[in-house]
Design a protein around this motif. Structure first.
Motif, PDB file in Angstrom:
ATOM      1  N   LEU A 163      28.892  34.031  -0.110  1.00 46.99           N
ATOM      2  CA  LEU A 163      27.628  34.097  -0.845  1.00 46.99           C
ATOM      3  C   LEU A 163      27.000  32.721  -0.967  1.00 46.99           C
ATOM      4  N   ASP A 164      27.812  31.710  -1.269  1.00 43.26           N
ATOM      5  CA  ASP A 164      27.289  30.350  -1.405  1.00 43.26           C
ATOM      6  C   ASP A 164      26.740  29.829  -0.081  1.00 43.26           C
ATOM      7  N   ALA A 165      27.395  30.200   1.029  1.00 43.72           N
ATOM      8  CA  ALA A 165      26.987  29.682   2.336  1.00 43.72           C
ATOM      9  C   ALA A 165      25.747  30.385   2.873  1.00 43.72           C
ATOM     10  N   CYS A 166      25.645  31.700   2.644  1.00 52.46           N
ATOM     11  CA  CYS A 166      24.557  32.492   3.242  1.00 52.46           C
ATOM     12  C   CYS A 166      23.390  32.721   2.289  1.00 52.46           C
ATOM     13  N   LEU A 181      23.202  37.529   3.133  1.00 54.64           N
ATOM     14  CA  LEU A 181      24.440  38.278   2.954  1.00 54.64           C
ATOM     15  C   LEU A 181      24.154  39.775   2.856  1.00 54.64           C
ATOM     16  N   THR A 182      23.084  40.143   2.180  1.00 55.44           N
ATOM     17  CA  THR A 182      22.712  41.551   2.065  1.00 55.44           C
ATOM     18  C   THR A 182      22.443  42.157   3.435  1.00 55.44           C
ATOM     19  N   TRP A 183      21.713  41.449   4.282  1.00 50.37           N
ATOM     20  CA  TRP A 183      21.429  41.960   5.624  1.00 50.37           C
ATOM     21  C   TRP A 183      22.702  42.045   6.469  1.00 50.37           C
ATOM     22  N   LEU A 184      23.612  41.101   6.306  1.00 47.10           N
ATOM     23  CA  LEU A 184      24.882  41.160   7.038  1.00 47.10           C
ATOM     24  C   LEU A 184      25.705  42.380   6.617  1.00 47.10           C
ATOM     25  N   LEU A 185      25.768  42.627   5.317  1.00 42.47           N
ATOM     26  CA  LEU A 185      26.497  43.797   4.828  1.00 42.47           C
ATOM     27  C   LEU A 185      25.818  45.089   5.280  1.00 42.47           C
ATOM     28  N   PHE A 186      24.504  45.079   5.323  1.00 39.75           N
ATOM     29  CA  PHE A 186      23.757  46.233   5.827  1.00 39.75           C
ATOM     30  C   PHE A 186      24.167  46.557   7.264  1.00 39.75           C
ATOM     31  N   MET A 187      24.231  45.541   8.114  1.00 39.28           N
ATOM     32  CA  MET A 187      24.591  45.769   9.519  1.00 39.28           C
ATOM     33  C   MET A 187      26.041  46.222   9.655  1.00 39.28           C
ATOM     34  N   ILE A 188      26.922  45.642   8.849  1.00 41.37           N
ATOM     35  CA  ILE A 188      28.328  46.068   8.879  1.00 41.37           C
ATOM     36  C   ILE A 188      28.444  47.542   8.499  1.00 41.37           C
ATOM     37  N   SER A 189      27.718  47.954   7.485  1.00 41.12           N
ATOM     38  CA  SER A 189      27.800  49.345   7.029  1.00 41.12           C
ATOM     39  C   SER A 189      27.294  50.307   8.091  1.00 41.12           C
ATOM     40  N   VAL A 190      26.206  49.944   8.762  1.00 41.78           N
ATOM     41  CA  VAL A 190      25.656  50.827   9.795  1.00 41.78           C
ATOM     42  C   VAL A 190      26.642  50.975  10.953  1.00 41.78           C
ATOM     43  N   VAL A 191      27.236  49.866  11.387  1.00 39.20           N
ATOM     44  CA  VAL A 191      28.162  49.902  12.521  1.00 39.20           C
ATOM     45  C   VAL A 191      29.424  50.700  12.173  1.00 39.20           C
ATOM     46  N   ILE A 192      30.019  50.409  11.007  1.00 37.75           N
ATOM     47  CA  ILE A 192      31.291  51.060  10.657  1.00 37.75           C
ATOM     48  C   ILE A 192      31.081  52.520  10.276  1.00 37.75           C
ATOM     49  N   MET A 237      43.952  45.359   2.554  1.00 35.20           N
ATOM     50  CA  MET A 237      43.932  44.027   3.165  1.00 35.20           C
ATOM     51  C   MET A 237      42.486  43.586   3.424  1.00 35.20           C
ATOM     52  N   ILE A 238      41.648  44.533   3.836  1.00 34.57           N
ATOM     53  CA  ILE A 238      40.222  44.217   3.991  1.00 34.57           C
ATOM     54  C   ILE A 238      39.633  43.837   2.635  1.00 34.57           C
ATOM     55  N   GLY A 239      40.003  44.588   1.597  1.00 30.01           N
ATOM     56  CA  GLY A 239      39.532  44.263   0.256  1.00 30.01           C
ATOM     57  C   GLY A 239      39.990  42.903  -0.204  1.00 30.01           C
ATOM     58  N   PHE A 240      41.247  42.542   0.132  1.00 30.82           N
ATOM     59  CA  PHE A 240      41.783  41.237  -0.226  1.00 30.82           C
ATOM     60  C   PHE A 240      40.962  40.126   0.425  1.00 30.82           C
ATOM     61  N   VAL A 241      40.707  40.250   1.729  1.00 33.78           N
ATOM     62  CA  VAL A 241      39.943  39.220   2.451  1.00 33.78           C
ATOM     63  C   VAL A 241      38.522  39.147   1.932  1.00 33.78           C
ATOM     64  N   PHE A 242      37.887  40.319   1.766  1.00 32.87           N
ATOM     65  CA  PHE A 242      36.509  40.361   1.281  1.00 32.87           C
ATOM     66  C   PHE A 242      36.389  39.640  -0.060  1.00 32.87           C
ATOM     67  N   THR A 243      37.245  40.001  -0.992  1.00 35.88           N
ATOM     68  CA  THR A 243      37.138  39.442  -2.349  1.00 35.88           C
ATOM     69  C   THR A 243      37.470  37.958  -2.365  1.00 35.88           C
ATOM     70  N   TYR A 244      38.441  37.541  -1.566  1.00 38.11           N
ATOM     71  CA  TYR A 244      38.857  36.136  -1.542  1.00 38.11           C
ATOM     72  C   TYR A 244      37.734  35.234  -1.024  1.00 38.11           C
ATOM     73  N   VAL A 245      37.018  35.705   0.014  1.00 34.66           N
ATOM     74  CA  VAL A 245      36.009  34.839   0.648  1.00 34.66           C
ATOM     75  C   VAL A 245      34.603  35.100   0.134  1.00 34.66           C
ATOM     76  N   PHE A 246      34.439  36.108  -0.730  1.00 37.09           N
ATOM     77  CA  PHE A 246      33.089  36.558  -1.017  1.00 37.09           C
ATOM     78  C   PHE A 246      32.218  35.475  -1.643  1.00 37.09           C
ATOM     79  N   GLN A 247      32.747  34.746  -2.602  1.00 33.26           N
ATOM     80  CA  GLN A 247      31.939  33.724  -3.246  1.00 33.26           C
ATOM     81  C   GLN A 247      31.570  32.609  -2.276  1.00 33.26           C
ATOM     82  N   TYR A 248      32.530  32.213  -1.417  1.00 29.61           N
ATOM     83  CA  TYR A 248      32.231  31.211  -0.387  1.00 29.61           C
ATOM     84  C   TYR A 248      31.149  31.718   0.559  1.00 29.61           C
TER      85      TYR A 248
END
Length: 579
Positions: free
Chosen positions: A519-522, A527-538, A506-517
């Protein structure tokens, strides 16, 4: 755990303390340091305890020869590899589809998101089906669903065909996320499970990384439709071989890990009492040492492996034809399908939730590669064609090879070493020390992929360091966290896996569905820095479980005991056959 009668037989409870040893779910004796426990061990000279012990039934998959186990495992490995390729090979084709199918990246990402959605839905429905009618039936069914997926995709006239293809592909590949891990626990012991689970996770990522490599060359040399036709042919061959090679590992066990641990604790208590009595009667250390050695020798002679002497020959061994039957009704789970379907909803243990978040966040990194590869490497300054875009996945593939070894065989050796230091007692949190390196490399790999791509640096930075680091961390951390959750709640392993993998997909579904939006917004840099912070926390959450993981297991012990009971929920849905 108390003791009743003069025989000091342990009376099981959720949490117990015996001789300063606290038993909670997941805590087991893995190593017999003194060599005098009357339990099944790996071989005649090993001190590693077999968990679970093989039954006396000659049809028990734990009794398969090592050669047969390897043949069946590696056949399943290749099956999982190609199913993973079916659902993840399309990255290099995105630019082509945008042009020839008159679509856009958002619609293509929606197509991939549907695949993740049905990966999650599929494991929820297929897992109880496999427990009821056998693994073999479900694996063969999914092979045909994979063929159907590729047939629809190869004939695609617009993006809606890809939607349908990915729905069938997600259903077909659902067992790659859940059932293959259960098949591993069917034939391998606790001290081996981490290794073979890591191999299976490697199959998932190897197919995901090498699928795009092959697809890129096929697109350049033939056409994008041939990417589907080739996979259709491969899965057709698998369907034929499956029928004659793949045997069912379904085997419903009455004996569980707690029964084994109860017996071990009983022997330890008896040994302690016997030694105390011996010291009272005779204070001579040499005589006591000889007596102890005699006990160990007798126990070693009586403690055999899964050998012929312990087989019940009153149970007929199945013939080759019998082992190939499509529906398993003799050794299947006797509980109702609805009971098996509902049980995972109750597996909301902290360790399982953490593992689901770690494994689910990896879908974010996979989406990052899937969505951005074609956009980054097809554009200036790289200007790669489809085959070159596909080849960039080799970096992640090589990284995943090292991750597989680190999170599997090396982690299994590490927990055995730690168990020896802990008086032979294994605690699941021991495995989490191995999360330190993947946590660091995952975060560094995300930065090494996204930032050089944003600044148009040489491709080697993002491919070798970036994708290589991501591949290593995904393969290693996936194996470590899945094995950790199974170690914690062994009796509810299949329920924990379904719960965890449903959340993950379900996380994969949400990630893939919104990813292009997203990427376009950030933009790629933010986006790379946001994913970096998510990875460190999780990923860094393993620190919480190193400190409080055993306390969490202790607090959830009563709930674990309740849902692990074989009659849990059966009053609402009666068993379909006598237990």
């Amino acid at each position: 755990m108390g003791y009743s009668g003069t025989g000091l037989k342990p009376v099981h409870s959720a949490v117990s303390v015996v001789d300063n040893y606290e038993y909670v779910p997941g805590t087991v004796h893995l190593v017999d340091l003194e060599g005098d426990l009357h339990v099944r061990k790996e071989d005649g000279n090993s001190d590693i305890i077999l968990i679970p012990p093989p039954s006396s039934n000659p049809n028990d998959p734990l009794r398969w020869s090592k050669r047969k186990k390897q043949v069946q495992f590696w056949f399943l490995w290749w099956w999982a590899f190609f199913l993973a390729a079916i659902v993840n090979f399309s990255g290099p084709i995105y630019d082509t589809w945008v042009e020839v199918l008159n679509t856009n990246y958002n619609q293509l990402n929606t197509s991939s998101a549907l695949c993740f959605l049905f990966l999650g839905v599929g494991c929820v429905f297929l897992q109880p089906t496999a427990l009821k009618v056998g693994r073999r039936f479900v694996y063969m069914l999914c092979t045909f669903l994979g063929i159907l997926s590729c047939t629809v995709g190869g004939g695609a006239q617009n993006v809606h065909y890809l939607y349908v293809s990915n729905i069938f592909g997600g259903l077909a590949a659902a067992p790659v996320d859940s059932l293959v891990e259960i098949s591993v626990t069917d034939v391998f012991y606790k001290h081996e499970v981490g290794t073979y689970v890591s191999y299976m996770i490697f199959a998932l990522y190897a197919g995901s990384y090498l699928g795009p490599v092959a697809a890129g060359f096929v697109v350049d040399d033939l056409s994008w439709r041939w990417t589907f036709w080739i996979l259709t042919i491969i899965m057709g061959v698998f369907a034929f071989l499956q029928f004659f090679i793949m045997e069912d590992t379904t085997f419903y066990r009455d004996t569980n890990v707690d029964d084994v641990e109860d017996e071990i604790l009983s022997q330890i208590q008896s040994r302690t009492a016997s030694r105390a009595q011996s010291i009272d009667l005779d204070d001579h250390e040499n005589d006591h040492g000889k007596s102890a050695e005699k006990v160990r020798t007798q126990a070693a002679n009586n403690s055999v492996d899964a050998d012929d002497s312990s087989i019940d020959y009153n149970i007929p061994k199945r013939s080759y034809v019998q082992r190939l039957k499509m529906i398993e009704t003799e050794y299947n789970d006797p509980r109702s399908w609805f009971v098996l379907f509902l049980r995972p909803a109750f597996a909301y243990f902290p360790a399982v939730i953490y593992s689901a978040l770690v494994y689910g966040s990896q879908m974010g990194w996979l989406s990052l590669l899937l969505v951005t590869q074609s956009q980054i490497y097809s554009d200036v300054p790289y200007n790669f064609n489809a085959s070159m875009v596909g080849l960039t996945n080799v970096g992640a593939f090589v990284g995943s090879i090292f991750g597989m070894y680190y999170g599997g065989p090396l982690a299994d050796k590490f927990i055995i070493h730690m168990s020896r230091k802990n008086k032979g007692v294994f605690e699941p949190e021991m495995r989490l020390w191995m999360m330190i390196i993947p946590t660091i490399i995952n975060a560094g790999g995300l930065l090494a992929y996204g930032l050089p791509s944003y600044y148009k640096a040489h491709w080697a930075w993002s491919v070798v360091l970036g994708q290589g680091g991501i591949g290593f961390a995904m393969s290693a951390s996936g194996a470590i966290t899945i094995a950790y959750s199974v170690d914690c709640y062994t009796k509810a392993a299949t329920d924990c896996l379904v719960f965890m993998l449903f959340i993950r997909n379900m996380i994969g579904f949400v990630f893939t569905y919104v990813f292009q939006y997203w990427l376009d917004a950030c933009g790629l840099k933010l986006l790379t820095w946001l994913l970096f912070m998510i990875s460190v926390v999780i990923n860094g959450g393993f620190v919480i479980f190193l400190k409080w993981g055993k306390a969490f297991r202790k607090k959830t012990a009563a709930h674990y005991e309740r849902i692990s009971r074989k009659d849990f929920l059966t009053r609402f849905f009666p068993n379909t056959k006598p237990t």
